[in-house]
Design an enzyme around this catalytic site. Structure first.
Site, PDB file in Angstrom:
ATOM      1  N   CYS A 143       0.826  -1.207   0.000  1.00  0.00           N
ATOM      2  CA  CYS A 143       0.000   0.000   0.000  1.00  0.00           C
ATOM      3  C   CYS A 143       0.864   1.262   0.000  1.00  0.00           C
ATOM      4  CB  CYS A 143      -0.937   0.008   1.198  1.00  0.00           C
ATOM      5  SG  CYS A 143      -0.090  -0.018   2.802  1.00  0.00           S
ATOM      6  N   MET A 294      -4.798  -6.734   6.951  1.00  0.00           N
ATOM      7  CA  MET A 294      -4.900  -5.343   7.386  1.00  0.00           C
ATOM      8  C   MET A 294      -6.112  -5.147   8.292  1.00  0.00           C
ATOM      9  SD  MET A 294      -2.387  -3.581   5.850  1.00  0.00           S
ATOM     10  CE  MET A 294      -2.793  -1.931   5.320  1.00  0.00           C
TER      11      MET A 294
END
Length: 548
Positions: A143, A294
């Site tokens: 990310c 996540m």
């Protein structure tokens, strides 16, 4: 990012069996080695060059003197063009190239265009290694970064091919990408990956998730190589990523950089708490989109901040049930993806951490939703998008009653974290240098391999030649057994004579001193046994081609 360009135009030079001419494709005025000929330049081969003025094609090679007529008359420009044959030989080793963009160099709008999903990893690596000057490649995509590591047969051409791939992958002209890209070579590229693995280049310094992601790249590369066996994730990158994993482990075990470290997920939870009017999740309705790693970390950190009631929306139920088992004290409401909008409409704080590569919640979707309670969250619905590519439409912030945050906004939370870890980071940098020296020593040790091969080849040529002479003198009177005895005798003598020199060329790749000694021995043996390098052979060929 500046690149120096080769001053001449290049065609293609294609190797053929020894003793035959090379054929030329593309421009008839230029000579360039292909990927295969760059790896295995044949010293005995000859080169066909067509003079730009339309003269006869001349055959250049070791047998040039034997021709005795029609010697080529080359201009200085012709010699420059011919010298491109030697461009690989000028680079003692292949170049390790690191190209990419991170949260430090590019906004999320650019990073998401280059994000590579795990299922597309093999195809992307194959596309890269299909270029003629890239022998190995791998991609680290998270990310916060998209980094491409490659082994280039030629530095400038390899970089140009990587830029071409990046432009095609992103759909952006390379001129628009360049301001956001970093470009590192050899020692700098190696050091960068070691720092990344150690968490020193992370948005959240010392976070542990990046080491797991580096391990995953090594796993993908190993599986890729086991399946295709094409060298796309060969010994250079394989060893480099092993060294990076070792560096990452040492940094975390031998320094305090990971003590109390926060991850991207925990930073998102902290940012959400800071943005709430009461700085508390009390009476706040929380929704998480996605149920992967996540999201699991989000649940962990939200729970530690007193948020023990939340809705999780996912494509399937099994991962949701795993969350329930791991966090029995949290009161979950699980919904499947078709109920996403209803769940968002009933929430005040929404976290997006899914693997989707498209926008899931648009400005129009949010505009149609009822307002949030004024008393608890100030009438504003807040979105925290830690997915790359993004799942939340950034235009949501244009609405009066909604705000959208993404991973770039986490810097507000982590700046203080970096200051607290400065001392640990300095210790970690020392460890990184040790690991860097270790990898470079191993890489330097590979330089002796061609000399070992050349020495063995020369000894074998001499052995066969002298044995054949002896056999011819003896005549046909020898039996098969006697011939085999003489063959074995000659091989035994050669092997015993070569044992000492071969031992002097072998070294412990992890010991820089041992490598340095072996390299000194290598140069001495090359002079002693007249083991000419490929570049010297090519230089001699060019001198013959250009003589008057």
């Amino acid at each position: 990012m500046q690149q120096s360009k080769c001053p001449v135009s290049h065609g293609k030079l294609v190797a053929s069996p020894a003793g035959r001419k090379f054929s030329q494709r593309g421009s008839p005025k230029a000579v360039v080695a292909t990927k295969s000929s760059a790896k295995k330049a044949s010293v005995n081969a000859s080169v066909t060059f067509k003079h730009p003025a339309g003269g006869a094609v001349e055959k250049l090679g070791r047998d040039q003197e034997a021709l005795g007529q029609d010697e080529a008359q080359f201009t200085e420009l012709d010699k420059l063009r011919l010298s491109t044959v030697n461009r690989y030989a000028q680079e003692r080793k292949n170049s390790i190239v690191a190209v990419g963009l991170t949260v430090h160099t590019a906004p999320v709008e650019v990073r998401e265009k280059l994000a590579v999903a795990e299922e597309a990893w093999n195809d992307c690596v194959t596309q890269l290694t299909d270029y003629p000057h890239i022998s190995e490649a791998c991609i680290l995509s998270t990310c916060n970064r998209m980094e491409l590591y490659a082994v280039g047969l030629s530095w400038h051409r390899g970089v140009k091919e990587i830029e071409d791939w990046l432009s095609k992958k992103s759909g952006l002209p390379i001129e628009e990408l360049r301001p956001h890209l970093f470009l590192l070579r050899d020692r700098d590229a190696i050091r960068h990956l070691l720092r990344v693995s150690g968490g020193l280049d992370s948005l959240v310094m010392g976070e542990g998730q990046i080491l797991a992601q580096v391990k995953n790249v090594h796993r993908l590369g190993t599986e890729y190589e086991a399946e295709l066996k094409q060298g796309g994730f060969g010994r250079h990158l394989n060893t480099l990523f092993k060294q990076a994993i070792q560096a990452g482990k040492r940094v975390r075990s031998e320094t305090d950089i990971a003590s109390g470290a926060v991850s991207v997920s925990s930073a998102a939870a902290e940012l959400a708490q800071l943005k709430l009017p009461s700085n508390s999740f009390d009476d706040c309705r929380v929704c998480i989109v996605g149920a992967g790693k996540m999201s699991k970390l989000l649940v962990k950190h939200l729970s530690s901040k007193g948020c023990n009631k939340m809705t999780v929306v996912n494509r399937s139920m099994p991962r949701c049930l795993e969350l329930q088992e791991e966090f029995p004290d949290v009161e979950f409401t699980f919904e499947l993806s078709p109920n996403l909008m209803q769940s968002v409409a009933e929430s005040d704080v929404i976290f997006a951490a899914s693997s989707s590569d498209s926008i899931l919640i648009t400005k129009e979707d949010v505009a149609a939703m009822p307002a949030c309670p004024e008393a608890t969250v100030g009438g504003t619905r807040r979105f925290f998008d830690i997915s790359v590519p993004r799942n939340i439409d950034p235009a949501i912030s244009d609405l009066d009653n909604a705000r959208a945050f993404n991973v770039d906004d986490l810097k507000e939370v982590v700046d203080a974290n970096k200051a607290q870890r400065a001392a640990a980071a300095a210790e970690a940098e020392t460890l990184i240098v040790e690991e860097l020296n270790g990898y470079e020593a191993w890489r330097d040790s590979l330089e002796t391999v061609p000399t070992i091969k050349k020495l063995r080849s020369k000894a074998e040529d001499i052995r066969r030649t002298e044995l054949e002479k002896a056999m011819n003198k003896v005549g046909e009177g020898l039996s098969k057994k006697e011939r085999r005895v003489l063959e074995d005798l000659s091989k035994g003598i050669v092997n015993k004579l070569l044992h000492g020199p071969m031992q002097a060329l072998r070294c412990d790749g992890s010991d820089p001193a041992s490598v340095g000694e072996s390299l000194s021995n290598m140069h001495a043996l090359e002079n002693m046994f007249d083991l000419k390098s490929e570049e010297e052979d090519l230089e001699n060929m060019l001198k013959k081609a250009g003589r008057k």
